[in-house]
Design a protein around this motif. Structure first.
Motif, PDB file in Angstrom:
ATOM      1  N   GLU A 174      38.818  39.088  43.102  1.00 50.46           N
ATOM      2  CA  GLU A 174      39.145  37.597  43.879  1.00 50.46           C
ATOM      3  C   GLU A 174      39.671  37.765  42.501  1.00 50.46           C
ATOM      4  OE1 GLU A 174      38.376  33.863  46.225  1.00 50.46           O
ATOM      5  OE2 GLU A 174      36.593  35.059  45.543  1.00 50.46           O
ATOM      6  N   LEU A 175      40.998  37.210  42.888  1.00 49.09           N
ATOM      7  CA  LEU A 175      41.642  36.043  41.705  1.00 49.09           C
ATOM      8  C   LEU A 175      42.054  35.132  41.976  1.00 49.09           C
ATOM      9  CD1 LEU A 175      45.030  38.093  42.701  1.00 49.09           C
ATOM     10  CD2 LEU A 175      43.424  38.028  40.629  1.00 49.09           C
ATOM     11  N   VAL A 176      41.764  33.933  40.575  1.00 51.40           N
ATOM     12  CA  VAL A 176      41.694  32.412  41.335  1.00 51.40           C
ATOM     13  C   VAL A 176      42.287  32.396  40.460  1.00 51.40           C
ATOM     14  CG1 VAL A 176      39.666  30.900  40.566  1.00 51.40           C
ATOM     15  CG2 VAL A 176      39.311  32.648  41.880  1.00 51.40           C
ATOM     16  N   ILE A 177      43.005  30.754  41.270  1.00 51.53           N
ATOM     17  CA  ILE A 177      44.470  30.365  40.268  1.00 51.53           C
ATOM     18  C   ILE A 177      43.227  28.407  39.995  1.00 51.53           C
ATOM     19  CG2 ILE A 177      46.742  28.778  40.198  1.00 51.53           C
ATOM     20  CD1 ILE A 177      47.704  31.422  41.827  1.00 51.53           C
ATOM     21  N   VAL A 185      41.799  38.074  48.851  1.00 52.14           N
ATOM     22  CA  VAL A 185      42.250  38.378  47.509  1.00 52.14           C
ATOM     23  C   VAL A 185      42.738  37.326  46.610  1.00 52.14           C
ATOM     24  CG1 VAL A 185      44.767  38.939  46.701  1.00 52.14           C
ATOM     25  CG2 VAL A 185      43.660  40.002  49.170  1.00 52.14           C
ATOM     26  N   LEU A 186      43.134  35.685  46.861  1.00 52.96           N
ATOM     27  CA  LEU A 186      43.415  34.829  46.038  1.00 52.96           C
ATOM     28  C   LEU A 186      42.866  33.147  45.952  1.00 52.96           C
ATOM     29  CD1 LEU A 186      45.187  34.354  43.628  1.00 52.96           C
ATOM     30  CD2 LEU A 186      46.984  33.725  45.671  1.00 52.96           C
ATOM     31  N   ARG A 187      42.343  32.547  45.787  1.00 49.65           N
ATOM     32  CA  ARG A 187      42.068  31.608  45.748  1.00 49.65           C
ATOM     33  C   ARG A 187      42.702  30.277  45.151  1.00 49.65           C
ATOM     34  NH1 ARG A 187      37.241  28.558  43.253  1.00 49.65           N
ATOM     35  NH2 ARG A 187      36.540  30.954  43.419  1.00 49.65           N
ATOM     36  N   VAL A 188      43.139  29.314  45.432  1.00 47.13           N
ATOM     37  CA  VAL A 188      43.761  28.451  44.645  1.00 47.13           C
ATOM     38  C   VAL A 188      42.782  27.170  44.576  1.00 47.13           C
ATOM     39  CG1 VAL A 188      45.468  27.197  43.726  1.00 47.13           C
ATOM     40  CG2 VAL A 188      46.121  28.838  45.402  1.00 47.13           C
ATOM     41  N   GLY A 205      33.582  30.649  53.195  1.00 47.71           N
ATOM     42  CA  GLY A 205      34.527  31.898  53.315  1.00 47.71           C
ATOM     43  C   GLY A 205      36.207  31.653  54.587  1.00 47.71           C
ATOM     44  N   ALA A 206      36.113  30.526  54.393  1.00 46.33           N
ATOM     45  CA  ALA A 206      37.716  30.043  54.429  1.00 46.33           C
ATOM     46  C   ALA A 206      38.422  31.215  53.667  1.00 46.33           C
ATOM     47  CB  ALA A 206      38.180  29.067  54.973  1.00 46.33           C
ATOM     48  N   GLY A 207      39.690  31.889  54.495  1.00 37.86           N
ATOM     49  CA  GLY A 207      41.153  31.662  53.920  1.00 37.86           C
ATOM     50  C   GLY A 207      40.571  33.292  53.395  1.00 37.86           C
ATOM     51  N   GLY A 208      40.733  34.500  54.647  1.00 39.68           N
ATOM     52  CA  GLY A 208      40.885  35.919  54.042  1.00 39.68           C
ATOM     53  C   GLY A 208      41.865  36.614  53.300  1.00 39.68           C
ATOM     54  N   GLY A 209      42.937  36.019  53.486  1.00 39.35           N
ATOM     55  CA  GLY A 209      43.911  36.126  52.264  1.00 39.35           C
ATOM     56  C   GLY A 209      44.154  35.423  51.039  1.00 39.35           C
ATOM     57  N   ILE A 210      44.007  34.306  51.546  1.00 43.17           N
ATOM     58  CA  ILE A 210      44.434  33.316  50.438  1.00 43.17           C
ATOM     59  C   ILE A 210      43.630  31.796  51.027  1.00 43.17           C
ATOM     60  CG2 ILE A 210      46.420  31.447  49.479  1.00 43.17           C
ATOM     61  CD1 ILE A 210      48.844  33.446  49.527  1.00 43.17           C
ATOM     62  N   ALA A 211      43.011  31.101  50.008  1.00 45.92           N
ATOM     63  CA  ALA A 211      42.585  30.131  50.707  1.00 45.92           C
ATOM     64  C   ALA A 211      42.924  29.051  49.079  1.00 45.92           C
ATOM     65  CB  ALA A 211      41.126  30.402  50.553  1.00 45.92           C
ATOM     66  N   VAL A 212      43.520  27.992  49.647  1.00 43.26           N
ATOM     67  CA  VAL A 212      43.930  26.580  48.689  1.00 43.26           C
ATOM     68  C   VAL A 212      42.856  25.553  49.396  1.00 43.26           C
ATOM     69  CG1 VAL A 212      45.426  24.890  48.158  1.00 43.26           C
ATOM     70  CG2 VAL A 212      45.714  27.407  49.563  1.00 43.26           C
ATOM     71  N   VAL A 213      41.391  25.279  47.971  1.00 43.66           N
ATOM     72  CA  VAL A 213      40.803  24.111  48.050  1.00 43.66           C
ATOM     73  C   VAL A 213      40.855  22.930  47.278  1.00 43.66           C
ATOM     74  CG1 VAL A 213      38.554  24.195  48.163  1.00 43.66           C
ATOM     75  CG2 VAL A 213      39.318  26.295  48.535  1.00 43.66           C
ATOM     76  N   ASP A 214      40.875  22.203  47.845  1.00 46.41           N
ATOM     77  CA  ASP A 214      40.867  19.974  47.562  1.00 46.41           C
ATOM     78  C   ASP A 214      41.810  20.372  46.137  1.00 46.41           C
ATOM     79  OD1 ASP A 214      38.559  19.349  47.553  1.00 46.41           O
ATOM     80  OD2 ASP A 214      37.046  21.556  47.342  1.00 46.41           O
TER      81      ASP A 214
END
Length: 714
Positions: free
Chosen positions: A53-56, A98-101, A136-145
């Motif tokens: 999992e890629l984390v920005i 895949v990716l979380r911002v 568990g939200a955002g199967g492709g991309i999750a943008v959080v806070d």
């Protein structure tokens, strides 16, 4: 000073600063770790990168050399060839997004841009108690806070979410809540008050004997019998081993999820994703108001469990921000139980009902489909207590509603944040120039779904070919939400696709002793129930404003939107209870009324709109439903229910004769279920049912509602 980091799958290295194209990183994860705030990470080739999992978690740009060379590339165009874009995907057999911002509450990141990429085969899994801030939200991309995020010119496809298994209710919590509810009988009618109540019952029976209609006398109040009724009904609604439902956005957003975020999603193709939660393509969770612009949201579909609303877009904004984000119904009920003592104190001094109240209420119980004779919640409950043996389910529903409403009225800002609710009333999600096509949900809102005080402004969009087995083939709005549609086309959507007719639950007969009399509660067979429709748009307790918008196609169809054996081929609006929350009677309505303070809803359709060519009583094809029962209002169907705390509808349809025409409803003529002894000749275009005023209006008799061409109701 901002720099650039480079990535190449075959020419890359595993160490270094990766700051020249000649010495790129071999993996995207390595380049992100090496990047400093403000840097740009450029993927040089079109390879597939199998990554953890890629984390920005810093401000930066992640893009592709292809997009830099072709800045006008538009993946939202169906003709666009996606193969030149690099692909990010989990490693084979891995189960993660895949990716979380990822920012943090009160600490946003600053600008983040993700552009020119393919995001594929992600699988976000909701694990209770895990460190995943996106639940568990955002199967492709999750943008959080964090808000200053742009996802542009990407393809997000074949991603999914998976919700946690539903555990059984802890029996200790279930029995404790059961006792709280049963013990309200002693609070409302303490032993010293029984003499007063039974004297009122005796006087009421004297009045009843002089009334026509065969009204049975009311037995004297029997505390143990009433408690037995309530306990039995509690066990029917919330039985031992009942599964716990998740409530707060877990596993939403198969493709993209904005979680407490106002991200911008622009010129993206979001296709073929699935979710075991709301928003199979795009989800909005918590207090964020993102923008979705120039996107193609296509062929996304619900998973096989979870909250399966919103095949294309799903929004759930106004969550109880002072409680845990990983909220389940048990957490919410524990909060209500924490207010039980205060609720009992508030209800302890309620006055006993008088003989006249009891007499009128005994009359009403013969036909509860009529408007209630007492609309104050607590007074109505007080007359239910000695008469409720006739309608045990109604007694339990009333008792639980008063308990929950009193608890929330006393402590709503201990669960919800007042400032957040104020923001939710004034801000909107923006969906602009999007194409939302051929999405399928597992419940309501095939194309778009908004609930829990979620406002959405939709401009210049095409919502077409979506389907829902429940309500709202194209769009579903509920629970204090609002939708403003401007310059949109909403057509060829279908709802009510579940086979057969929904049936109520059968209930066996049973007996108990009340006031010294043995009374048999008769069996209730299952019977057909009209479930909500709305082939194009379905609205429950929410606002909707239509401007220059077409619902349907050519008059005389049905070639536009369809609902099967349900009302409202084009548009359905109703103001009534929100229904049960996983067995808890009217708990959603309690939140809507006490926290969101929804007292009325507004429906406006301007003269530039067209509601045409829609059908009620048709399946996709279109194929007529055999012997339909509820297919009324082919153009629109408006219902005002009898639930006392339901909002009041305020409806305006400008130039109604031209705006709503050429629709078909399969049920005609029919005997009105609302206005006694009236036969309705047809409701192809218009059907308004008012259960409080006991009136039904269609295009055959709506002249009193039309002034200067505009239909106004009430």
């Amino acid at each position: 000073m901002a720099g650039t980091r480079y990535v190449h799958a075959t020419k890359g290295t595993t160490s270094g600063s990766f700051d020249t194209p000649a010495k790129p990183a071999r993996s995207v994860g390595a380049a992100l770790k090496a990047a400093a705030a403000g840097d740009t990470v450029v993927i040089l080739d079109a390879a597939t990168y199998f990554e953890d999992e890629l984390v920005i978690d810093k401000p930066l740009t992640l893009t592709s050399a292809y997009l830099q060379a072709h800045p006008q590339a538009d993946p939202s165009d169906p003709r666009f060839d996606v193969r030149p874009l690099p692909t990010l995907a989990p490693k084979p057999d891995a189960q993660h997004r895949v990716l979380r911002v990822s920012g943090a509450p009160g600490r946003p990141l600053g600008p983040v841009v993700v552009s020119g990429l393919r995001i594929a085969r992600g699988r976000a899994v909701h694990v209770p108690g895990s460190a995943d801030p996106a639940l568990g939200a955002g199967g492709g991309i999750a943008v959080v806070d964090t808000d200053d995020v742009r996802i542009e010119r990407c393809v997000i496809a074949a991603c999914r979410t998976q919700s946690a298994p539903l555990a059984a209710w802890p029996e200790a919590d279930r029995t404790a809540l059961r006792q709280d509810v049963v013990d309200l009988v002693d609070t409302l009618v303490p032993p010293f008050a029984e003499v007063v109540l039974n004297a009122a019952i005796s006087a009421a029976n004297t009045l009843i004997r002089n009334l026509p209609g065969g009204i049975a006398p009311i037995p004297s109040f029997d505390r143990n019998a009433v408690k037995t009724i309530i306990g039995r009904e509690f066990d029917t609604h919330i039985p031992p081993g009942k599964p716990v439902n998740w409530l707060a956005g877990q596993a939403f957003g198969g493709g993209v999820a904005a979680v407490w975020s106002s991200a911008v999603i622009r010129n993206c193709r979001i296709q073929g994703n699935s979710a075991q939660g709301r928003g199979s393509g795009v989800a909005v969770v918590g207090y964020g108001w993102p923008t979705v612009e120039n996107c193609w949201i296509d062929k996304n579909r619900s998973g096989d469990q979870g909250r399966l609303d919103g095949g294309g877009i799903g929004a759930e904004i106004s969550l109880p921000g002072r409680l845990t984000r990983d909220l389940s119904e048990v957490d919410l009920v524990r909060f209500l139980r924490g207010k039980a003592a205060a609720a009992r104190s508030a209800l302890a001094s309620v006055a006993m009902p008088g003989p006249i109240d009891l007499m009128h209420f005994a009359q009403w119980l013969l036909d509860p489909a009529q408007p209630p004779v007492i609309t104050d919640n607590v007074r109505r409950l007080m007359v239910f207590l000695p008469t409720g043996y006739r309608r045990p389910e109604l007694l339990f529903r009333e008792l639980f509603y008063v308990f929950a409403a009193t608890a929330l009225a006393l402590g709503r800002w201990d669960a919800w944040n007042e400032a957040e609710i104020k923001a939710a009333r004034s801000r909107s999600i923006t969906v602009k120039n999007a194409v939302i096509t051929d999405n399928v949900c597992g419940d309501d809102g095939g194309g778009v779904y908004g609930s829990v005080l979620s406002r959405i402004a939709v401009t210049g969009c095409r919502i077409e070919g979506n389907s829902a087995p429940g309500a709202g083939g194209g769009v579903r709005l509920t629970m204090g939400s609002a939708g403003a549609f401007t310059g949109c086309t909403i057509t060829r959507n279908v709802c009510g696709t579940r086979p057969g007719v929904q049936m109520s639950k059968a209930r066996p007969a049973w007996s108990l002793t009340v006031g010294g009399l043995t009374i048999t509660i008769p069996a209730e067979p299952s019977r057909p129930v009209a479930t909500p429709g709305g082939g194009g748009i379905s609205v429950r307790n929410a606002d909707v404003a239509l401007t220059t918008t077409a619902i349907g196609t050519t008059p005389g169809g049905p070639t536009g939107n369809l609902t099967s054996d349900h009302p409202g081929g084009g548009l359905l609006v109703y103001a009534d209870t929100e229904g049960d929350m996983a067995g808890f009677p009217d708990l959603w309505t309690t939140i809507q009324h006490e926290v969101f303070e929804i007292r009325d809803i507004r429906v406006t359709v301007d003269a530039s709109c067209r509601i045409t060519g829609n059908g009620a009583g048709f399946r996709a094809g279109p194929t007529p439903v055999t012997t339909p029962l509820f297919a009324k209002g082919g153009g629109f169907f408006f219902l005002r229910g009898a639930f006392p705390d339901a909002p009041t509808p305020q409806v305006s349809v400008t130039d109604v004769a031209a705006t709503v025409r050429g629709n078909i409803a399969q049920v005609h003529p029919y005997e009105s279920r609302v206005e006694p002894h009236v036969t309705v000749r047809a409701s192809h275009d218009v059907c308004i049912q008012d259960r409080k005023a006991l009136k039904e209006w269609t295009e055959t008799n709506d002249a009193p509602l039309v002034k200067g061409g505009t239909l106004r109701w009430p």
